[in-house]
Design a protein around this motif. Sequence first.
Motif, PDB file in Angstrom:
ATOM      1  N   MET A 213      53.938  51.677  60.869  1.00  0.00           N
ATOM      2  CA  MET A 213      52.701  52.157  60.261  1.00  0.00           C
ATOM      3  C   MET A 213      52.960  53.401  59.422  1.00  0.00           C
ATOM      4  O   MET A 213      52.419  53.546  58.318  1.00  0.00           O
ATOM      5  CB  MET A 213      51.675  52.453  61.358  1.00  0.00           C
ATOM      6  N   GLU A 214      53.792  54.292  59.943  1.00  0.00           N
ATOM      7  CA  GLU A 214      54.117  55.514  59.200  1.00  0.00           C
ATOM      8  C   GLU A 214      54.832  55.182  57.897  1.00  0.00           C
ATOM      9  O   GLU A 214      54.503  55.738  56.840  1.00  0.00           O
ATOM     10  CB  GLU A 214      54.996  56.414  60.062  1.00  0.00           C
ATOM     11  N   MET A 215      55.800  54.270  57.945  1.00  0.00           N
ATOM     12  CA  MET A 215      56.551  53.906  56.748  1.00  0.00           C
ATOM     13  C   MET A 215      55.667  53.190  55.741  1.00  0.00           C
ATOM     14  O   MET A 215      55.833  53.346  54.531  1.00  0.00           O
ATOM     15  CB  MET A 215      57.741  53.028  57.126  1.00  0.00           C
ATOM     16  N   ALA A 216      54.734  52.378  56.234  1.00  0.00           N
ATOM     17  CA  ALA A 216      53.855  51.623  55.343  1.00  0.00           C
ATOM     18  C   ALA A 216      52.962  52.531  54.514  1.00  0.00           C
ATOM     19  O   ALA A 216      52.451  52.118  53.463  1.00  0.00           O
ATOM     20  CB  ALA A 216      53.000  50.652  56.159  1.00  0.00           C
ATOM     21  N   GLU A 217      52.761  53.747  54.956  1.00  0.00           N
ATOM     22  CA  GLU A 217      51.903  54.685  54.235  1.00  0.00           C
ATOM     23  C   GLU A 217      52.699  55.618  53.327  1.00  0.00           C
ATOM     24  O   GLU A 217      52.129  56.477  52.664  1.00  0.00           O
ATOM     25  CB  GLU A 217      51.073  55.486  55.238  1.00  0.00           C
ATOM     26  N   GLN A 218      54.032  55.452  53.282  1.00  0.00           N
ATOM     27  CA  GLN A 218      54.872  56.283  52.432  1.00  0.00           C
ATOM     28  C   GLN A 218      54.857  55.771  50.992  1.00  0.00           C
ATOM     29  O   GLN A 218      54.679  54.574  50.742  1.00  0.00           O
ATOM     30  CB  GLN A 218      56.311  56.286  52.955  1.00  0.00           C
ATOM     31  N   GLN A 224      54.066  44.100  54.504  1.00  0.00           N
ATOM     32  CA  GLN A 224      53.036  43.079  54.688  1.00  0.00           C
ATOM     33  C   GLN A 224      53.401  42.187  55.871  1.00  0.00           C
ATOM     34  O   GLN A 224      54.573  41.841  56.068  1.00  0.00           O
ATOM     35  CB  GLN A 224      52.890  42.223  53.428  1.00  0.00           C
ATOM     36  N   VAL A 225      52.383  41.819  56.624  1.00  0.00           N
ATOM     37  CA  VAL A 225      52.569  40.945  57.782  1.00  0.00           C
ATOM     38  C   VAL A 225      52.139  39.529  57.411  1.00  0.00           C
ATOM     39  O   VAL A 225      51.043  39.330  56.876  1.00  0.00           O
ATOM     40  CB  VAL A 225      51.748  41.444  58.987  1.00  0.00           C
ATOM     41  N   LEU A 226      53.010  38.579  57.686  1.00  0.00           N
ATOM     42  CA  LEU A 226      52.658  37.172  57.503  1.00  0.00           C
ATOM     43  C   LEU A 226      52.108  36.664  58.823  1.00  0.00           C
ATOM     44  O   LEU A 226      52.821  36.646  59.837  1.00  0.00           O
ATOM     45  CB  LEU A 226      53.891  36.354  57.098  1.00  0.00           C
ATOM     46  N   PRO A 227      50.824  36.257  58.878  1.00  0.00           N
ATOM     47  CA  PRO A 227      50.236  35.787  60.133  1.00  0.00           C
ATOM     48  C   PRO A 227      50.999  34.609  60.713  1.00  0.00           C
ATOM     49  O   PRO A 227      51.596  33.805  59.985  1.00  0.00           O
ATOM     50  CB  PRO A 227      48.813  35.388  59.725  1.00  0.00           C
ATOM     51  N   HIS A 228      50.956  34.507  62.031  1.00  0.00           N
ATOM     52  CA  HIS A 228      51.665  33.445  62.740  1.00  0.00           C
ATOM     53  C   HIS A 228      51.282  32.066  62.235  1.00  0.00           C
ATOM     54  O   HIS A 228      52.115  31.159  62.133  1.00  0.00           O
ATOM     55  CB  HIS A 228      51.366  33.552  64.246  1.00  0.00           C
ATOM     56  N   GLY A 229      50.029  31.894  61.878  1.00  0.00           N
ATOM     57  CA  GLY A 229      49.546  30.591  61.448  1.00  0.00           C
ATOM     58  C   GLY A 229      50.028  30.146  60.081  1.00  0.00           C
ATOM     59  O   GLY A 229      49.879  28.971  59.719  1.00  0.00           O
ATOM     60  N   GLU A 230      50.606  31.047  59.308  1.00  0.00           N
ATOM     61  CA  GLU A 230      51.108  30.693  57.968  1.00  0.00           C
ATOM     62  C   GLU A 230      52.499  30.078  58.072  1.00  0.00           C
ATOM     63  O   GLU A 230      53.463  30.520  57.452  1.00  0.00           O
ATOM     64  CB  GLU A 230      51.128  31.931  57.071  1.00  0.00           C
ATOM     65  N   ILE A 295      48.966  45.867  62.463  1.00  0.00           N
ATOM     66  CA  ILE A 295      50.007  46.478  63.290  1.00  0.00           C
ATOM     67  C   ILE A 295      49.381  47.446  64.293  1.00  0.00           C
ATOM     68  O   ILE A 295      49.782  47.509  65.459  1.00  0.00           O
ATOM     69  CB  ILE A 295      51.040  47.208  62.401  1.00  0.00           C
ATOM     70  N   LYS A 296      48.381  48.184  63.849  1.00  0.00           N
ATOM     71  CA  LYS A 296      47.683  49.103  64.750  1.00  0.00           C
ATOM     72  C   LYS A 296      47.017  48.353  65.893  1.00  0.00           C
ATOM     73  O   LYS A 296      47.038  48.801  67.048  1.00  0.00           O
ATOM     74  CB  LYS A 296      46.642  49.910  63.970  1.00  0.00           C
ATOM     75  N   LYS A 297      46.453  47.184  65.582  1.00  0.00           N
ATOM     76  CA  LYS A 297      45.813  46.369  66.608  1.00  0.00           C
ATOM     77  C   LYS A 297      46.837  45.909  67.642  1.00  0.00           C
ATOM     78  O   LYS A 297      46.566  45.921  68.856  1.00  0.00           O
ATOM     79  CB  LYS A 297      45.143  45.162  65.955  1.00  0.00           C
TER      80      LYS A 297
END
Length: 309
Positions: A213-218, A224-230, A295-297
């Motif tokens: 999460m910290e790196m994603a805000e840099q 990006q997260v690819l949902p399991h269902g994809e 990711i936070k969830k």
Amino acid sequence: MRTVAVQTGADERGGGMPAGGKPTVHSRRLGHALKSLRLAARLDQEHAAEAVACSAAKISRIESGAVSARVGDVRMLLDLYGVESAEERRRLETLARNSNKRGWWLDFEFQAPSMERLGDYLSLETDATYIRTWQPVFIPGLLQTPEYTRALTDANPEALAAGAADAIVAVRQERRRIFEKSGAWFAAVIWEPALTSPMPSSVAHRAQLAHLMEMAEQPRKTIQVLPHGEWAAARVSPAFVALSYANEAAPDVIVQDTMINSVILDGQEDMAGYMHAFDALRSAALTPAQSIAFIKKILNSIAGEKEET
């Protein structure tokens, strides 16, 4: 497609063998670029040899990466080939300077076989200005916390000598430091199972997600997260890393790991196919903002778990 290989060759006046007596990624990249420029100028190796007062055989070894070119020779060749771009000239001169440069990873006392195989990739990664990666199983190496790397190392089926785990963790963290200092652009697509699969330590799991999460805000970092269902999108390609140089968006190299080495792809057809796959993955993935929330969830879902003693 080519795999990382080792070649040898002798040198004549000037230049010299790349560090360690074998081609380096820098010398191969420089040689490939010089050959492409020579062919574009419709000149043969004899013309190049005359310009730098050497033999055509030496030009052949420079273009194969078996011999490192001196900066002065590179400048003369670029003049001969009509290269006027200051940025391109700086890039190739830098490659020439770095051809004999000792890799920073060789300063670590313990050298596991896996670390030796990693050397070529580290040379490529260190110079990259734009890194894109697709990871369906693991957290990308440049985003790993020491605890996560340790967990992967402990689970490695390869028998490691005493001290190997410490060295591997140290190398990975030095990679992170160099990467974060470089200011390179970075984009990662990570499949959901790589984030949700339980780790041996829930504390380490939470710390890894918090770091993501910290790196994603840099600045210049996109996760990006690819949902399991994809599932359809996830199967377009196995894990890979695309590396670009000289502020070019188009990748110069694709790297994939096997059990025994790193496979380096540098053909234009290879580039097009992998970039099509990466674009498909990004389109199917959650947006960067949605990914941070996701990711936070996940982090919150394991926050109340009791750490095993």
